[in-house]
Design a protein around this motif. Structure first.
Motif, PDB file in Angstrom:
ATOM      1  N   ASN A 154       0.521  -1.291  -0.058  1.00 42.10           N
ATOM      2  CA  ASN A 154      -0.191   0.117   0.020  1.00 42.10           C
ATOM      3  C   ASN A 154       0.837   1.179  -0.051  1.00 42.10           C
ATOM      4  O   ASN A 154       0.308   2.240  -0.335  1.00 42.10           O
ATOM      5  CB  ASN A 154      -0.919  -0.105   1.265  1.00 42.10           C
ATOM      6  CG  ASN A 154      -1.983  -1.031   1.120  1.00 42.10           C
ATOM      7  OD1 ASN A 154      -3.063  -0.844   0.357  1.00 42.10           O
ATOM      8  ND2 ASN A 154      -1.676  -2.284   1.751  1.00 42.10           N
ATOM      9  N   ARG A 157       4.650  -0.114  -3.221  1.00 40.24           N
ATOM     10  CA  ARG A 157       4.269  -0.497  -4.566  1.00 40.24           C
ATOM     11  C   ARG A 157       3.558   0.715  -5.174  1.00 40.24           C
ATOM     12  O   ARG A 157       3.908   0.899  -6.565  1.00 40.24           O
ATOM     13  CB  ARG A 157       3.426  -1.613  -4.377  1.00 40.24           C
ATOM     14  CG  ARG A 157       3.326  -2.380  -5.638  1.00 40.24           C
ATOM     15  CD  ARG A 157       2.436  -3.843  -5.188  1.00 40.24           C
ATOM     16  NE  ARG A 157       2.241  -4.556  -6.547  1.00 40.24           N
ATOM     17  CZ  ARG A 157       0.765  -4.834  -6.844  1.00 40.24           C
ATOM     18  NH1 ARG A 157      -0.068  -4.117  -5.970  1.00 40.24           N
ATOM     19  NH2 ARG A 157       0.343  -5.342  -7.704  1.00 40.24           N
ATOM     20  N   SER A 158       2.661   1.241  -4.577  1.00 36.34           N
ATOM     21  CA  SER A 158       1.871   2.117  -5.404  1.00 36.34           C
ATOM     22  C   SER A 158       2.688   3.792  -5.756  1.00 36.34           C
ATOM     23  O   SER A 158       2.471   4.140  -6.699  1.00 36.34           O
ATOM     24  CB  SER A 158       0.585   2.588  -4.377  1.00 36.34           C
ATOM     25  OG  SER A 158       0.914   3.036  -3.283  1.00 36.34           O
ATOM     26  N   SER A 159       3.461   4.172  -4.629  1.00 32.88           N
ATOM     27  CA  SER A 159       3.963   5.160  -5.151  1.00 32.88           C
ATOM     28  C   SER A 159       5.395   5.061  -5.873  1.00 32.88           C
ATOM     29  O   SER A 159       5.582   5.760  -6.498  1.00 32.88           O
ATOM     30  CB  SER A 159       4.529   5.994  -3.541  1.00 32.88           C
ATOM     31  OG  SER A 159       5.506   4.811  -2.991  1.00 32.88           O
ATOM     32  N   ALA A 162       4.211   5.021  -9.413  1.00 33.14           N
ATOM     33  CA  ALA A 162       3.569   6.246  -9.690  1.00 33.14           C
ATOM     34  C   ALA A 162       4.800   7.161 -10.186  1.00 33.14           C
ATOM     35  O   ALA A 162       5.043   7.814 -11.298  1.00 33.14           O
ATOM     36  CB  ALA A 162       2.924   7.171  -8.687  1.00 33.14           C
ATOM     37  N   TYR A 167       2.353   0.977 -14.713  1.00 27.96           N
ATOM     38  CA  TYR A 167       1.420   0.053 -14.097  1.00 27.96           C
ATOM     39  C   TYR A 167       2.204  -0.655 -12.798  1.00 27.96           C
ATOM     40  O   TYR A 167       3.339  -1.235 -12.913  1.00 27.96           O
ATOM     41  CB  TYR A 167       0.627  -0.760 -14.991  1.00 27.96           C
ATOM     42  CG  TYR A 167      -0.364   0.079 -15.777  1.00 27.96           C
ATOM     43  CD1 TYR A 167      -1.226   1.049 -15.404  1.00 27.96           C
ATOM     44  CD2 TYR A 167      -0.243  -0.108 -17.139  1.00 27.96           C
ATOM     45  CE1 TYR A 167      -2.060   1.322 -16.432  1.00 27.96           C
ATOM     46  CE2 TYR A 167      -0.756   0.632 -18.078  1.00 27.96           C
ATOM     47  CZ  TYR A 167      -1.886   1.497 -17.781  1.00 27.96           C
ATOM     48  OH  TYR A 167      -2.425   2.214 -18.738  1.00 27.96           O
ATOM     49  N   VAL A 168       1.378  -1.054 -11.843  1.00 27.39           N
ATOM     50  CA  VAL A 168       1.916  -1.926 -10.823  1.00 27.39           C
ATOM     51  C   VAL A 168       2.264  -3.060 -10.892  1.00 27.39           C
ATOM     52  O   VAL A 168       2.971  -3.767 -10.464  1.00 27.39           O
ATOM     53  CB  VAL A 168       0.988  -1.772  -9.537  1.00 27.39           C
ATOM     54  CG1 VAL A 168       0.634  -0.564  -8.992  1.00 27.39           C
ATOM     55  CG2 VAL A 168      -0.547  -2.417 -10.115  1.00 27.39           C
ATOM     56  N   GLU A 446      -1.784   7.450   4.416  1.00 24.00           N
ATOM     57  CA  GLU A 446      -2.600   6.429   3.333  1.00 24.00           C
ATOM     58  C   GLU A 446      -3.815   6.194   4.110  1.00 24.00           C
ATOM     59  O   GLU A 446      -5.023   5.970   3.568  1.00 24.00           O
ATOM     60  CB  GLU A 446      -1.730   5.162   3.170  1.00 24.00           C
ATOM     61  CG  GLU A 446      -2.367   4.604   2.022  1.00 24.00           C
ATOM     62  CD  GLU A 446      -2.236   4.998   0.567  1.00 24.00           C
ATOM     63  OE1 GLU A 446      -3.144   4.661  -0.294  1.00 24.00           O
ATOM     64  OE2 GLU A 446      -1.294   5.881   0.406  1.00 24.00           O
ATOM     65  N   ASN A 453      -3.627  11.594  -2.467  1.00 19.88           N
ATOM     66  CA  ASN A 453      -2.225  11.455  -3.213  1.00 19.88           C
ATOM     67  C   ASN A 453      -1.459  12.607  -3.563  1.00 19.88           C
ATOM     68  O   ASN A 453      -0.281  12.587  -3.392  1.00 19.88           O
ATOM     69  CB  ASN A 453      -2.309  10.241  -4.139  1.00 19.88           C
ATOM     70  CG  ASN A 453      -2.535   9.032  -3.933  1.00 19.88           C
ATOM     71  OD1 ASN A 453      -2.252   8.646  -2.782  1.00 19.88           O
ATOM     72  ND2 ASN A 453      -3.353   8.437  -4.757  1.00 19.88           N
TER      73      ASN A 453
END
Length: 676
Positions: A154, A157-159, A162, A167-168, A446, A453
């Motif tokens: 969470n 990976r997501s940041s 970006a 894409y993840v 988060e 974000n």
């Protein structure tokens, strides 16, 4: 209590969890004799001829112990250690393994009554302890902070996706490629990734990990290997002998660490393992590692352990048939045999018309074992080749519950730690150990509704510009009322950060575990809206871990071990039927095993390495002492039909079982006869 190495945030020892005074010291008077204390617990125990040869080994020589399933290798290793300690009290020994479960098994067998016993630890834990003793040699952001599963998913990976502009799913491929290169010490490139994407990722990751101050678990052995190659004799590596369990699970990086330690420290290596149980190619481990040991360490002695003390005769006969088909298996390997008084065991290969009938059949088998054969649910395993999104396990779990049998989920700790109150509880406590922890602050942002974000990414970019860590940047901007943020986000951030900072600065945290335990200390902090109460399920886990923790454990170490040790606890000990993958069951011993979905298209998996697929099935088949059932479905519909070779309308049982000693039979008729 046996104490662990310096503890990282995951992948650590697991050894404190089940440490008990179980194995007594051994007396050496020509022949090996087990002590009176251990004889009292195991009155019929006798060393086999193979085991006695190992116990007479010269500690100055390298050795390989090829040990089949259930042949007592861990007990022999500890006995050998006791004999060596007795003959040379000054010998410096380290016990290493790959998995935490194997480490826990070794720890259970270690006794420290009369002499100093070395602490068993994983390769990752050993890497942490050495690197922390030698600051600056690891090449990772300090202080060491390894994100847990939720944080990795969470926050990291997501940041990072970006930041890379991908894409993840693409990010996962990039991280897996990087980890593979760490583990294999070479370039293992994914053809689906362009060099431009790969280069952008490398640059973004270097910045990202520095600002958020994290280290990935996979890079720790690589960091130690690099440190050893560049700095030679590092403090914390001064051993005369390394006892390495589960040697077949080590990859090229792990093996390089051992070779460097052996060369630099002139220490002996005793490798214990089984190439027939090498099933971790996903982390670049291969059976060749243990097979070539005699060539890597010259001169060395070779010891086989071929008498299983675990499985019934029919189980071993069937498993031997499967593994003997491996064309790459050395011809010199002897088949497993049983002890003279071993039970015959009950085996069956059961066919069901479709996946729904198989689910009902598996659950009925469990009920038969519990009701008719008096097998406790905790002594039953249901094993699956894969279980993405619980595709296979969910219907089995639901059917068991309908029959009044409670299943167990060995990975439940990850789900518990993901619940919002439990997650906030953990992150606030981590800030209590380090006020500017970047990952914890990013996690709390988060979790806060409406922060968004844009606010988090702005903080991240300003941290880069100022050469600062994310947590420090956050606290600095808080002191200045978040000047670059919108009113709504500024208000929410001030409320969050202000309440936590005020609370943190009012606390007086002990340096080491209080006499009454960490949970009692945490309870004393209750009553504030800043620190939510953990759920009842999570509290049960914390209680079990706290009771097993060492007296000198810090709060940071206690929190770091919740996920890895919680997983081990759920896997090794359970009141219910455990449902897990075949690979996850490695190292476990139970009374009964049901291996489900044993059909072509699933076992072996399409595109998988046939030799490893065969070894995976072999591992699954050798977990049980008395009962082994393999089940398969002639046809699959729904989600399980898309697993493996989903295009197959009709299916056959795995070709690994063709023409074997156990023929397929109708599962319904078998169950009907069993109930009569």
């Amino acid at each position: 209590m046996i104490k662990g190495d310096v503890v990282g945030n995951t992948g650590g020892q697991g050894c404190g969890l089940w440490s008990t005074k179980l194995i007594a010291m051994f007396e050496y008077n020509g022949d090996i004799e087990i002590s009176n204390k251990l004889r009292g617990n195991m009155p019929d125990f006798e060393w086999t001829v193979e085991q006695q040869l190992i116990l007479n080994h010269d500690s100055n020589r390298h050795a390989r112990i090829l040990a089949g399933p259930g042949t007592g290798k861990s007990t022999v290793m500890v006995a050998l250690l006791g004999r060596m300690r007795q003959s040379n009290p000054d010998i410096r020994i380290k016990m290493l393994t790959f998995t935490r479960a194997a480490t826990a098994e070794l720890a259970l067998k270690v006794e420290e009554d009369e002499l100093t016993v070395p602490t068993p630890s994983t390769v990752h834990s050993f890497s942490i302890s050495v690197l922390l003793r030698n600051p600056g040699t690891g090449g990772f952001p300090e202080p060491l902070r390894i994100p847990d599963s939720w944080e990795r998913m969470n926050v990291i990976r997501s940041s990072l996706a970006a930041k890379c502009g991908v894409y993840v799913r693409t990010l996962d491929k990039l991280i897996n490629e990087m980890a593979a290169n760490w583990e294999a010490l070479g370039d293992d490139l994914n053809e689906a990734l362009s060099e431009d994407v790969r280069n952008r990722f490398r640059g973004a990751w270097a910045v990202h990990r520095e600002v958020l101050g994290y280290t990935l678990l996979e890079e720790l052995p690589f960091a130690l290997n690099r440190a050893l190659s560049q700095h030679g004799n590092l403090p914390g590596t001064d051993y005369n002998l390394l006892l390495v369990d589960e040697y077949q699970d080590l990859n090229a990086c792990d093996l390089s660490i051992l070779r460097q330690l052996s060369r630099e420290r002139r220490c002996s290596i005793i490798a214990t393992g089984d190439d027939d149980q090498s099933i971790y190619s996903w982390r670049k481990a291969a059976p060749q590692g243990i097979r070539r040991f005699p060539q890597d360490y010259v001169p060395s002695d070779d010891y086989p352990l071929t008498v299983t003390l675990r499985c019934g005769r029919r189980i071993i006969n069937w498993a031997n048939y499967v593994i003997a088909q491996d064309p790459d298996r050395p011809l010199s390997r002897l088949p497993l045999s049983c002890k003279d008084d071993a039970p015959e065991g009950e085996v069956a290969l059961l066919s069901f018309t479709d996946n729904h009938a198989e689910v009902r059949g598996v659950a009925s088998l469990v009920k038969y074992l519990v009701d008719r054969r008096n097998v406790p649910p905790s002594e039953i395993l249901i094993l699956l080749r894969s279980d993405y999104n619980s595709t296979f396990s969910r219907p089995i779990r639901e059917r068991l519950q309908q029959l009044g049998i409670e299943p167990s989920d060995p990975n439940y700790i990850v789900d518990i730690m993901s619940e919002p109150d439990n997650r906030k509880f953990l992150e606030v406590l981590r800030l209590l150990t380090r006020e500017d922890d970047p990952i914890s602050w990013a996690s709390l942002l988060e979790l806060t509704k409406d922060i968004g974000n844009t606010f988090i990414n702005g903080l991240f970019e300003r941290a880069i510009q100022n050469g600062s860590r994310f947590g420090r940047q956050l606290l600095t901007e808080y002191e200045n009322n978040f000047p670059d943020s919108r009113t709504r986000q500024r208000t929410l951030a001030n409320e969050l950060v202000g309440s936590i900072v005020d609370w943190l600065r009012q606390q007086d945290m002990p340096g080491v575990r209080p006499d009454e335990g960490w949970l009692a200390y945490i309870d004393s902090l209750a009553g504030s809206s800043v620190l939510p109460q953990p759920t009842d399920e999570f509290r049960e886990v914390l209680t079990a871990l706290d009771e097993a923790s060492d007296s000198d454990q810090t709060l940071a170490q206690f929190l770091a071990q919740i996920e890895p040790q919680g997983k081990d606890l759920a896997q090794a000990k359970s009141d219910g039927v455990r449902i897990m993958t075949m690979t996850g069951a490695k190292g476990l011993t139970v009374k009964a095993t049901v291996v489900a979905g044993v059909e072509d298209g699933l076992v072996p998996r399409p595109g998988g390495d046939m030799a490893e697929e065969r070894r995976v099935l072999y591992v699954a088949m050798t977990r049980s002492r008395e009962f082994l059932y393999c089940t398969w479905a002639q046809r699959r519909t729904g989600p399980t039909a898309r697993a493996g070779s989903g295009a197959l309308a009709s299916r056959l049982h795995s070709n690994f079982l063709n023409s074997g000693p156990v023929s397929s039979q109708d599962g319904r008729l078998f169950l009907r006869r069993s109930d009569s």
